[in-house]
Design an enzyme around this catalytic site. Sequence first.
Site, PDB file in Angstrom:
ATOM      1  N   LYS A  56       0.803  -1.225   0.000  1.00  0.00           N
ATOM      2  CA  LYS A  56       0.000   0.000   0.000  1.00  0.00           C
ATOM      3  C   LYS A  56       0.836   1.275   0.000  1.00  0.00           C
ATOM      4  O   LYS A  56       0.372   2.324  -0.461  1.00  0.00           O
ATOM      5  CB  LYS A  56      -0.930   0.004   1.212  1.00  0.00           C
ATOM      6  CG  LYS A  56      -2.055  -1.016   1.157  1.00  0.00           C
ATOM      7  CD  LYS A  56      -3.152  -0.599   0.219  1.00  0.00           C
ATOM      8  CE  LYS A  56      -4.391  -1.462   0.366  1.00  0.00           C
ATOM      9  NZ  LYS A  56      -5.485  -1.016  -0.524  1.00  0.00           N
ATOM     10  N   SER A  81      -8.832  -0.426   6.365  1.00  0.00           N
ATOM     11  CA  SER A  81      -8.816  -1.446   7.410  1.00  0.00           C
ATOM     12  C   SER A  81      -7.443  -1.603   8.036  1.00  0.00           C
ATOM     13  O   SER A  81      -7.273  -2.367   8.972  1.00  0.00           O
ATOM     14  CB  SER A  81      -9.264  -2.798   6.830  1.00  0.00           C
ATOM     15  OG  SER A  81      -8.362  -3.231   5.834  1.00  0.00           O
ATOM     16  N   GLU A 207      -9.590 -14.447  -3.895  1.00  0.00           N
ATOM     17  CA  GLU A 207     -10.441 -13.885  -2.853  1.00  0.00           C
ATOM     18  C   GLU A 207     -10.728 -14.964  -1.811  1.00  0.00           C
ATOM     19  O   GLU A 207     -10.713 -16.162  -2.117  1.00  0.00           O
ATOM     20  CB  GLU A 207     -11.782 -13.412  -3.429  1.00  0.00           C
ATOM     21  CG  GLU A 207     -11.672 -12.216  -4.343  1.00  0.00           C
ATOM     22  CD  GLU A 207     -13.033 -11.748  -4.841  1.00  0.00           C
ATOM     23  OE1 GLU A 207     -13.390 -10.594  -4.570  1.00  0.00           O
ATOM     24  OE2 GLU A 207     -13.735 -12.544  -5.494  1.00  0.00           O
ATOM     25  N   GLY A 211     -15.691 -13.726   0.734  1.00  0.00           N
ATOM     26  CA  GLY A 211     -15.636 -12.396   0.122  1.00  0.00           C
ATOM     27  C   GLY A 211     -15.422 -12.451  -1.369  1.00  0.00           C
ATOM     28  O   GLY A 211     -14.429 -11.937  -1.889  1.00  0.00           O
ATOM     29  N   ASP A 213     -16.840 -11.006  -3.970  1.00  0.00           N
ATOM     30  CA  ASP A 213     -17.540  -9.965  -4.719  1.00  0.00           C
ATOM     31  C   ASP A 213     -16.979  -9.756  -6.118  1.00  0.00           C
ATOM     32  O   ASP A 213     -17.728  -9.546  -7.078  1.00  0.00           O
ATOM     33  CB  ASP A 213     -17.541  -8.647  -3.940  1.00  0.00           C
ATOM     34  CG  ASP A 213     -16.153  -8.184  -3.550  1.00  0.00           C
ATOM     35  OD1 ASP A 213     -15.443  -8.951  -2.852  1.00  0.00           O
ATOM     36  OD2 ASP A 213     -15.748  -7.083  -3.947  1.00  0.00           O
ATOM     37  N   SER A 307       1.243  -9.785  -0.476  1.00  0.00           N
ATOM     38  CA  SER A 307       0.957  -8.349  -0.418  1.00  0.00           C
ATOM     39  C   SER A 307       1.231  -7.664   0.911  1.00  0.00           C
ATOM     40  O   SER A 307       1.344  -6.438   0.950  1.00  0.00           O
ATOM     41  CB  SER A 307      -0.499  -8.105  -0.814  1.00  0.00           C
ATOM     42  OG  SER A 307      -1.369  -8.753   0.086  1.00  0.00           O
TER      43      SER A 307
END
Length: 324
Positions: A56, A81, A207, A211, A213, A307
């Site tokens: 990030k 989060s 995923e 979750g 989506d 990640s």
Amino acid sequence: MPDALPVTLDDVRDAAARLKGVAHRTPVLRSRTLDALAGAEVFVKCENLQRVGAFKFRGAYNAISRLTPEQLARGIATYSSGNHAQAVALAARELGSSAVIVMPEDTPRLKREATAGYGAEIVTYDRYTGDRVAIGEALAAERGLTLIPPYEHPHVIAGQGTATLELIEEVGELDALIVPIGGGGLIAGSATAAKGLLPGVRVIGVEPEAGDDTKRSLAAGERVPIPIPRTIADGMAAEIPGELTFSVNRHLVDEVVLVSDDEIREAMRMAFGRLKTVVEPSGATPLAALLAGRLGQPPRRIGVIASGGNVDVGRFTELLAAHP
């Protein structure tokens, strides 16, 4: 495919130039045991060793570094989060600005303490009843702050893509790239870089089962909301893909596979035992997919984006001690 997507390979390259000497060029780990288990050559890009412990930082710094002096003076806002929160807090501090972060009340203590440690103000909310986007937007408007969202921003997406750019520069040809999917920013940037450099590469998103989506949305051809996921992969608890990220991913992502919490734990154990590195649940999902055989007949050379590594000792021990 549309003539122009919102982020290009040139944008990723420009972000890489901006991040040079600021973000870590993280190592790529190999393991003969992992290769044998996967039936392929596996190259693990360790973004768990990035500044703030996650990829990030790349996107946050790339976006914030482009703000005007006036915007920096007023400050930055975001909602996250945990990992993007830390990234914005650190990038803002390094660029002489300040940050206000909207965070879920149940954010892991390590992530909350690290965010505060970088000097950010934290505003909490209940992730199961509150709307973090609405809270963040209202806060930014009220205080005159610039909102840097976790993934719905072209400079954030381009910054995240620099991890894959580095991976391909280092190891060369890849047949497949496996990337975690939360809101979709990492895989959008990764796919932009990968497809731009290696047009034939297969980009596979992962995923948690709870979750899915993005998997549902790609199947439907439009964004599909789901109930807020309950999973150990707290960084992937998205209820709907981002609009901007989905506009990229629907064209560049070849497949999305799902992994269980138990499979994520097993991948964390493998990373710790064989790669000698600590990966948080969200960051372990690509390894989980690989080890669980979700790729079917595996490609010959596989890149994996690990990640993040932001999990405290107590939680890490608890997760690894749990058995199916």
